[in-house]
Design a protein around this motif. Structure first.
Motif, PDB file in Angstrom:
ATOM      1  N   ASP A  55      13.422  29.256  -7.142  1.00 44.51           N
ATOM      2  CA  ASP A  55      14.016  30.586  -6.979  1.00 44.51           C
ATOM      3  C   ASP A  55      15.333  30.710  -7.735  1.00 44.51           C
ATOM      4  OD1 ASP A  55      13.211  33.060  -5.895  1.00 44.51           O
ATOM      5  OD2 ASP A  55      14.864  32.983  -4.486  1.00 44.51           O
ATOM      6  N   PHE A  58      14.352  31.737 -11.026  1.00 48.49           N
ATOM      7  CA  PHE A  58      13.895  33.131 -10.981  1.00 48.49           C
ATOM      8  C   PHE A  58      15.098  34.082 -10.961  1.00 48.49           C
ATOM      9  CE2 PHE A  58      12.970  37.033  -8.709  1.00 48.49           C
ATOM     10  CZ  PHE A  58      11.853  37.503  -9.379  1.00 48.49           C
ATOM     11  N   VAL A  59      16.086  33.762 -10.121  1.00 47.82           N
ATOM     12  CA  VAL A  59      17.234  34.665  -9.971  1.00 47.82           C
ATOM     13  C   VAL A  59      18.014  34.779 -11.287  1.00 47.82           C
ATOM     14  CG1 VAL A  59      19.436  35.014  -8.750  1.00 47.82           C
ATOM     15  CG2 VAL A  59      17.382  34.455  -7.466  1.00 47.82           C
ATOM     16  N   PHE A  62      16.279  37.246 -13.096  1.00 49.48           N
ATOM     17  CA  PHE A  62      16.340  38.537 -12.402  1.00 49.48           C
ATOM     18  C   PHE A  62      17.603  39.320 -12.819  1.00 49.48           C
ATOM     19  CE2 PHE A  62      16.930  40.722  -8.086  1.00 49.48           C
ATOM     20  CZ  PHE A  62      15.892  41.619  -8.265  1.00 49.48           C
ATOM     21  N   GLU A  96      25.081  35.294  -5.361  1.00 46.60           N
ATOM     22  CA  GLU A  96      23.802  34.635  -5.047  1.00 46.60           C
ATOM     23  C   GLU A  96      23.615  33.363  -5.894  1.00 46.60           C
ATOM     24  OE1 GLU A  96      20.827  37.355  -3.856  1.00 46.60           O
ATOM     25  OE2 GLU A  96      19.292  36.287  -4.986  1.00 46.60           O
ATOM     26  N   TYR A 123       5.955  35.135 -13.503  1.00 46.98           N
ATOM     27  CA  TYR A 123       6.736  36.194 -12.852  1.00 46.98           C
ATOM     28  C   TYR A 123       7.940  36.569 -13.727  1.00 46.98           C
ATOM     29  CZ  TYR A 123       8.238  38.768  -8.610  1.00 46.98           C
ATOM     30  OH  TYR A 123       8.579  39.737  -7.700  1.00 46.98           O
ATOM     31  N   ILE A 147      10.762  43.992  -5.307  1.00 46.96           N
ATOM     32  CA  ILE A 147      11.168  42.587  -5.409  1.00 46.96           C
ATOM     33  C   ILE A 147      12.164  42.254  -4.290  1.00 46.96           C
ATOM     34  CG2 ILE A 147      12.411  40.900  -6.852  1.00 46.96           C
ATOM     35  CD1 ILE A 147      11.239  42.407  -9.322  1.00 46.96           C
ATOM     36  N   GLU A 148      13.109  43.160  -4.077  1.00 46.10           N
ATOM     37  CA  GLU A 148      14.125  42.917  -3.051  1.00 46.10           C
ATOM     38  C   GLU A 148      13.540  43.032  -1.637  1.00 46.10           C
ATOM     39  OE1 GLU A 148      16.423  41.403  -4.223  1.00 46.10           O
ATOM     40  OE2 GLU A 148      18.073  42.568  -5.046  1.00 46.10           O
ATOM     41  N   TYR A 151      11.703  39.984  -0.041  1.00 43.96           N
ATOM     42  CA  TYR A 151      12.570  38.947   0.547  1.00 43.96           C
ATOM     43  C   TYR A 151      13.213  39.447   1.840  1.00 43.96           C
ATOM     44  CZ  TYR A 151      12.279  34.984  -2.602  1.00 43.96           C
ATOM     45  OH  TYR A 151      11.839  33.862  -3.265  1.00 43.96           O
ATOM     46  N   TRP A 176      19.009  37.174   3.054  1.00 44.91           N
ATOM     47  CA  TRP A 176      18.113  38.295   2.745  1.00 44.91           C
ATOM     48  C   TRP A 176      17.653  39.058   3.994  1.00 44.91           C
ATOM     49  CZ3 TRP A 176      17.482  33.608  -0.067  1.00 44.91           C
ATOM     50  CH2 TRP A 176      17.800  33.697  -1.411  1.00 44.91           C
ATOM     51  N   GLU A 218       4.526  37.702  -5.982  1.00 43.48           N
ATOM     52  CA  GLU A 218       5.331  37.139  -4.891  1.00 43.48           C
ATOM     53  C   GLU A 218       4.496  36.135  -4.077  1.00 43.48           C
ATOM     54  OE1 GLU A 218       8.530  37.301  -3.955  1.00 43.48           O
ATOM     55  OE2 GLU A 218       9.218  38.797  -5.394  1.00 43.48           O
ATOM     56  N   PHE A 221       4.247  33.089  -5.983  1.00 39.64           N
ATOM     57  CA  PHE A 221       5.539  32.387  -5.977  1.00 39.64           C
ATOM     58  C   PHE A 221       5.678  31.544  -4.703  1.00 39.64           C
ATOM     59  CE2 PHE A 221      10.066  31.645  -6.046  1.00 39.64           C
ATOM     60  CZ  PHE A 221      10.390  31.602  -7.389  1.00 39.64           C
TER      61      PHE A 221
HETATM   62  C1  LIG Z   1      10.654  35.380  -6.138  1.00 42.95           C
HETATM   63  C2  LIG Z   1      11.793  36.196  -5.606  1.00 42.95           C
HETATM   64  N1  LIG Z   1      11.560  37.466  -5.217  1.00 42.95           N
HETATM   65  C3  LIG Z   1      12.601  38.213  -4.748  1.00 42.95           C
HETATM   66  C4  LIG Z   1      13.861  37.711  -4.665  1.00 42.95           C
HETATM   67  C5  LIG Z   1      14.975  38.559  -4.122  1.00 42.95           C
HETATM   68  N2  LIG Z   1      15.917  38.903  -5.091  1.00 42.95           N
HETATM   69  C6  LIG Z   1      14.047  36.408  -5.091  1.00 42.95           C
HETATM   70  N3  LIG Z   1      15.268  35.825  -5.049  1.00 42.95           N
HETATM   71  N4  LIG Z   1      13.010  35.635  -5.565  1.00 42.95           N
END
Ligand SMILES: Cc1ncc(CN)c(N)n1
Length: 229
Positions: A55, A58-59, A62, A96, A123, A147-148, A151, A176, A218, A221
């Motif tokens: 993650d 991923f962030v 993001f 974060e 993703y 996406i938000e 979580y 979250w 998701e 993931f």
């Molecule tokens: C896979 C994933 N999805 C959503 C989030 C929330 N920002 C996250 N941190 N990571």
């Protein structure tokens, strides 16, 4: 499920209509076995660590995606307040990323050595495609919201009534699952709903397709971490 007329969708809100229509998939993404295992305390810490490491990567991907939504809001939005909400999102991502670094060091994870797994790469690829200037603001803000909210809904479940979440994972769930994060997701949902209500049929179709795609990604993931069980 019965088809709603456009007029009905306007009254209820497009997102609420989708959430009813796609309940199973939404539940799949927000009540995944990994989340259920955090809530009932049976979580394998190796799975948690694997999720944390993936993650973090991923962030990092993001952040530019959210920045691209900010640019689209500036160019395309009919409401100036949208920018403040999205800017708040960008700002909180700095915190974060710092949190991920602290948490990783707490669990003895060396983030520089983490290799992205296939589902993560896929993703992040989707995020990158959504950054294209060809993707409309309405589609991008809908993607951002979903996406938000996945979580938010997932981690709020881990701190809700009757949860047996281990103490050392509570801070993660609060990040979250908190009321403040829920409010922020509601602001994103309001923006997305407002835009979707004015969208053309073609845009609506694209946004719904993206919503479903993200829910599937998701689930994939979460599944990555389950490989460690
Ligand atoms: C896979 C994933 N999805 C959503 C989030 C929330 N920002 C996250 N941190 N990571």
């Amino acid at each position: 499920m019965e088809q709603k007329s456009k007029e009905e969708e306007k009254k209820v809100g497009v997102i609420e209509t989708w959430l009813r229509k796609h309940t199973l998939l939404f539940k799949g993404a927000t009540r995944h076995p990994l989340i259920l295992s955090i809530r009932d305390g049976s979580i394998d810490i190796a799975s948690f660590k694997s999720w944390l490491a993936q993650d973090y990567l991923f962030v990092r991907a993001f952040v530019p995606f959210v920045a691209s939504v900010l640019i689209k809001a500036w160019k395309e939005s009919d409401e100036s307040g949208d920018m403040e909400v999205i800017l708040g999102g960008v700002a909180s991502l700095e915190d974060e990323i710092s949190w991920f670094k602290r948490e990783a060091s707490k669990w003895g994870i060396s983030l520089s050595e983490v290799v992205p797994q296939q589902a993560n790469k896929k993703y992040c690829g989707l995020l990158e495609s959504l950054m294209s200037p060809d993707v409309e603001y309405t589609v991008a803000i809908t993607a951002f919201w979903v996406i938000e909210v996945v979580y938010q809904e997932s981690f709020a479940h881990c701190i809700g009534e009757g949860s047996k979440t281990p103490q050392e994972l509570k801070e993660t769930c609060e990040r979250w699952g908190s009321e403040a994060f829920a409010k922020y997701c509601q602001s994103l949902q309001n923006i997305a709903n407002r835009r979707l209500q004015k969208a053309s049929d073609e845009e609506l179709k694209k946004a719904e397709h993206t919503f479903l795609n993200i829910l599937e990604y998701e689930v994939d993931f979460w599944n990555m971490s389950r490989g460690n069980v």
